[in-house]
Design an enzyme around this catalytic site. Structure first.
Site, short mmCIF file in Angstrom:
data_model
loop_
_atom_site.label_atom_id
_atom_site.label_comp_id
_atom_site.label_asym_id
_atom_site.label_seq_id
_atom_site.Cartn_x
_atom_site.Cartn_y
_atom_site.Cartn_z
N ASN A 47 0.83 -1.20 0.00
CA ASN A 47 0.00 0.00 0.00
C ASN A 47 0.87 1.26 0.00
OD1 ASN A 47 -2.47 -1.43 0.18
ND2 ASN A 47 -2.16 -1.69 2.38
N HIS A 133 -14.23 -1.16 5.72
CA HIS A 133 -13.10 -1.89 6.32
C HIS A 133 -13.49 -2.53 7.66
CE1 HIS A 133 -9.01 -2.11 8.22
NE2 HIS A 133 -8.67 -2.41 6.98
N GLU A 175 -15.87 4.89 3.16
CA GLU A 175 -14.46 5.11 2.86
C GLU A 175 -14.37 6.06 1.67
OE1 GLU A 175 -12.16 1.45 2.51
OE2 GLU A 175 -13.35 0.55 4.08
N SER A 179 -10.94 -0.15 0.09
CA SER A 179 -9.65 -0.82 0.16
C SER A 179 -9.55 -2.08 -0.69
CB SER A 179 -9.30 -1.15 1.62
OG SER A 179 -10.33 -1.90 2.21
N ASP A 204 -13.40 7.45 6.12
CA ASP A 204 -12.07 6.87 6.33
C ASP A 204 -11.37 6.93 4.97
OD1 ASP A 204 -9.89 5.17 6.44
OD2 ASP A 204 -10.92 3.61 7.58
N HIS A 207 -7.01 5.18 1.79
CA HIS A 207 -6.41 4.95 0.48
C HIS A 207 -6.48 6.16 -0.45
CE1 HIS A 207 -5.92 0.70 1.39
NE2 HIS A 207 -7.06 0.82 2.03
N LYS A 236 -0.25 3.91 4.53
CA LYS A 236 -0.36 3.68 3.10
C LYS A 236 0.50 4.69 2.34
CE LYS A 236 -3.78 0.77 4.37
NZ LYS A 236 -4.90 0.65 5.29
C1 LIG Z 1 -5.51 -0.01 6.37
C2 LIG Z 1 -6.83 0.54 6.74
C3 LIG Z 1 -7.14 0.85 8.06
C4 LIG Z 1 -6.22 0.52 9.18
O1 LIG Z 1 -5.21 1.43 9.27
P1 LIG Z 1 -3.88 1.01 10.06
O2 LIG Z 1 -3.22 2.31 10.28
O3 LIG Z 1 -3.14 0.10 9.17
O4 LIG Z 1 -4.33 0.36 11.33
C5 LIG Z 1 -8.33 1.47 8.33
N1 LIG Z 1 -9.22 1.72 7.34
C6 LIG Z 1 -8.99 1.39 6.07
C7 LIG Z 1 -10.00 1.68 5.03
C8 LIG Z 1 -7.78 0.77 5.74
O5 LIG Z 1 -7.55 0.40 4.48
#
Ligand SMILES: *Cc1c(COP(=O)(O)O)cnc(C)c1O
Length: 383
Positions: A47, A133, A175, A179, A204, A207, A236
């Site tokens: 990522n 997620h 999101e 993801s 969130d 990405h 990421k």
């Molecule tokens: C990777 C991810 C997370 C978790 O984040 P980390 O910092 O790796 O714990 C949360 N939400 C989404 C959409 C993700 O892809």
């Protein structure tokens, strides 16, 4: 039943359903390459979208931060762990993304758990996109609010849920870029709908931040939407780890009182915060990297058009190749590996049954010859 019996049973069930997960020990890994069991591969599973995890400016910032502040925060931010780099990064993030405040968390998983748990109470409702997620859905299902999931990226499905009578508050969760699918949420529509009912929207953008929007400000900026709660993560595109929530002044104060992951957990090491400050600088000035990533995405999609598997409709760095059957996805992943390309198969329960896929991720660090090698491997496996 006994503990050993329960554990053995669960492992047996996992194995027989073909869902057993394994870690691979890698001797070397960056955005472009990977070495596992003495074999070199091109890495199409990271990522690390901009290739920043090995950027020398960020590495130096971490080293200098460690020399100056030590390797650990020494306590929670509420005790003695709140240091100058953290205060500076929180306000730079807030400025950059157009919010009153930013609060740092140790990970995206912790941020999602903390924010959702602190915000929600009995009689409240959470409406979350079905494909959110695990960290969002788990937090949403473990608290006393009612969780309903709406059809992926379908504002009309959310609109229907919003007409249900409610006595508490409403939080809508999505999101920015999904993801496992790489597609974008219709943020403006979701926000309008939730606002019309007095609800708040949590996005969130794990990405999206760093890779899209002006200066890499992410999906919300790109779509001209300012959700009440924005989560950005640093594992990421930032190439490091950690996360932040962006919100208004009052909400930040509320979270500092009630978000238990902030209060009862050691703060992020200041040296890591120094690395994040350097990464943020790289991201803000990263138009060249973003252009390279876009060019890679465009080239890959164009050249993959002749394959019998279809690519999911995604213009992001996440390019899922839809296979369907779990075993077929594993076999394809294995065949690519034999040709030097590392691409993870994503299977249930991470994705719905029958939608197993190869999650191909592209990075600005990939060169055209790397993508060509992946394409050749895919075409060979297709024959
Ligand atoms: C990777 C991810 C997370 C978790 O984040 P980390 O910092 O790796 O714990 C949360 N939400 C989404 C959409 C993700 O892809």
């Amino acid at each position: 039943m006994s503990w050993p019996h329960r554990i053995e049973q669960a492992l047996t069930d996992r194995r027989s359903s073909g869902q057993y997960r394994q870690r691979h020990l890698s001797q070397q890994a960056d955005a472009r390459s990977l070495r596992v069991a003495g074999q070199d591969y091109l890495n199409f599973s990271a990522n690390d979208y901009l290739g920043l995890s090995h950027d020398t400016r960020i590495i130096s910032a971490w080293q200098e931060g460690a020399a100056r502040y030590g390797v650990g925060a020494g306590g929670s931010a509420h005790v003695t762990g709140y240091r100058a780099p953290q205060a500076a990064l929180e306000s730079e993030l807030a400025d950059w993304l157009g919010y009153d405040r930013g609060l740092l968390f140790i990970s995206g998983f912790a941020a999602n758990q903390a924010v959702i748990t602190a915000m929600m109470a009995k009689n409240d409702r959470i409406f979350a996109d079905k494909l959110c997620h695990a960290s969002l859905l788990e937090a949403a299902s473990l608290n006393p609010a009612t969780l309903r999931r709406f059809a992926h990226n379908q504002p009309s499905a959310l609109a229907q849920l919003l007409t249900l009578p409610a006595s508490g508050e409403t939080l809508v969760i999505t999101e920015g870029i999904f993801s496992m699918d790489g597609d974008r949420a219709p943020l403006a529509e979701l926000h309008q709908l939730s606002q019309a009912q007095g609800g708040w929207l949590l996005v969130d953008d794990a990405h999206g931040v760093g890779v899209c929007g002006e200066q890499g400000r992410g999906s919300c900026w790109q779509q001209g939407v300012k959700p009440e709660l924005l989560i950005v993560t640093f594992g990421k595109a930032f190439g490091v780890s950690g996360a932040a929530v962006l919100c208004n002044e009052e909400t930040a104060e509320y979270l500092l009182q009630f978000a238990r992951h902030l209060i009862y957990s050691t703060a992020m090491p200041p040296a890591q915060v120094c690395a994040l400050q350097a990464a943020l600088g790289c991201i803000r000035q990263g138009d060249g990297l973003r252009e390279q990533l876009s060019a890679n995405i465009h080239y890959f999609r164009q050249q993959a058009a002749g394959l019998s598997w279809s690519l999911a409709p995604s213009d992001s760095a996440i390019q899922p190749l839809m296979v369907g059957d779990e075993q077929a996805a594993l076999t394809l992943s294995q065949r690519l590996r034999e040709r030097g390309c590392w691409v993870s198969a994503i299977r249930p329960p991470t994705v719905p049954p029958g939608t197993s896929r190869l999650r191909i991720t592209l990075s600005a660090a990939h060169r055209t010859e790397d993508i060509n090698r992946l394409l050749e491997a895919l075409h060979a496996a297709n024959r």
